[in-house]
Scaffold this motif. Structure first.
Motif, short mmCIF file in Angstrom:
data_model
loop_
_atom_site.label_atom_id
_atom_site.label_comp_id
_atom_site.label_asym_id
_atom_site.label_seq_id
_atom_site.Cartn_x
_atom_site.Cartn_y
_atom_site.Cartn_z
N ALA A 38 0.82 -1.20 0.00
CA ALA A 38 0.00 0.00 0.00
C ALA A 38 0.86 1.25 0.00
N ALA A 39 1.98 1.21 0.73
CA ALA A 39 2.89 2.36 0.74
C ALA A 39 3.51 2.57 -0.63
N PHE A 40 3.88 1.47 -1.31
CA PHE A 40 4.43 1.59 -2.65
C PHE A 40 3.39 2.18 -3.61
N LEU A 41 2.16 1.69 -3.52
CA LEU A 41 1.10 2.22 -4.36
C LEU A 41 0.91 3.72 -4.11
N ALA A 42 0.93 4.13 -2.85
CA ALA A 42 0.78 5.54 -2.53
C ALA A 42 1.91 6.37 -3.09
N SER A 43 3.13 5.78 -3.14
CA SER A 43 4.26 6.53 -3.69
C SER A 43 4.14 6.72 -5.19
N LEU A 44 3.36 5.86 -5.86
CA LEU A 44 3.15 5.98 -7.30
C LEU A 44 2.00 6.88 -7.63
#
Length: 245
Positions: A231-237
């Motif tokens: 979820a954190a990676f998705l938010a960074s994108l």
């Protein structure tokens, strides 16, 4: 309220977002990414057969060689090199004792990092305290309301996110330690005997419901960790979508 976002490549291929789980074991990390990144396709690779693996495709073989050969084909890579060669049990006097009895463990973090960096893909590499993994994130079971502590460190390659708050532990890990038995809200999901967790206790503590293999349950990462990381990676994108980690 945000809605699940299906991750796909654009503009014209429209294939599923592809994740590689290297050193996958039964797929604790895989399950977390499947929950965090709806519609993603996860491939696991492990040197040992993993009949309980929970992802989409499994390859038995050397993880480093697989990353070198196929890593560039994936959109995101997770790697959990075995910790036996990395943490406190293999350092100092313990390392000398192991060497004396002919017990050796491979040191895999450095070659795994080299293989990951060569792909040019964003990655996460996980390991224990005392290992050579870069300590970009520290996650603990208490952060997710789990009945295991299981502190793990995560090196982030090609992306970044903030360290979440580490809540105070609620008590002891149940079992014997230094000749003293203590009760507590956490179970010891490692080893056997001495009050260590049973199969059912590990399944409940890590929230892993698809395997009954005691050894592999002990080794598996709780899916909650990679659910948070995914979820954190998705938010960074996609910061404009307001998708919270």
């Amino acid at each position: 309220m945000t809605q699940p976002t299906e991750i796909r490549r654009v503009p014209d291929t429209f294939r599923p977002f592809r994740v590689l789980d290297a050193y996958s074991c039964i797929g604790g990390a895989t399950k977390g990414y499947k929950r965090a990144l709806p519609g993603c396709h996860v491939t696991g690779v492990d040197i040992q057969a993993q009949p309980d693996y929970c992802g989409d495709v499994f390859h038995q073989g050397d993880a480093i060689e697989f990353i070198r050969t196929h890593g560039h084909e994936f959109d995101f890579i997770h790697a959990s090199p075995p910790c036996q060669g990395e943490g406190a049990p293999t350092k100092g006097t313990n390392r000398a004792r192991n060497a004396a009895i002919g017990r050796t463990y491979p040191r895999l973090i450095v070659p795994t990092r080299a293989a990951l960096e060569a792909t040019g893909r964003p990655y996460v590499m996980e390991n224990v305290a005392g290992s050579e993994v870069r300590k970009d994130l520290r996650l603990c079971g208490e952060m997710f309301g789990l009945s295991v502590l299981m502190h793990r460190y995560f090196e982030l390659g090609g992306w970044t996110t903030a360290q979440p708050a580490h809540p105070k532990h609620r008590g002891y890990v149940r079992g014997w330690r230094h000749g003293i038995y203590r009760e507590g809200p956490y179970v010891a999901a490692y080893g056997a005997g001495g009050g260590k967790a049973t199969v059912e206790e590990i399944r409940a503590a890590k929230r892993i419901g698809w395997s009954t293999d005691h050894l592999r349950l002990r080794e598996a990462l709780p899916p909650a960790y990679t659910h948070w990381i995914g979820a954190a990676f998705l938010a960074s994108l996609t910061p404009a979508l307001g998708v919270a980690a």
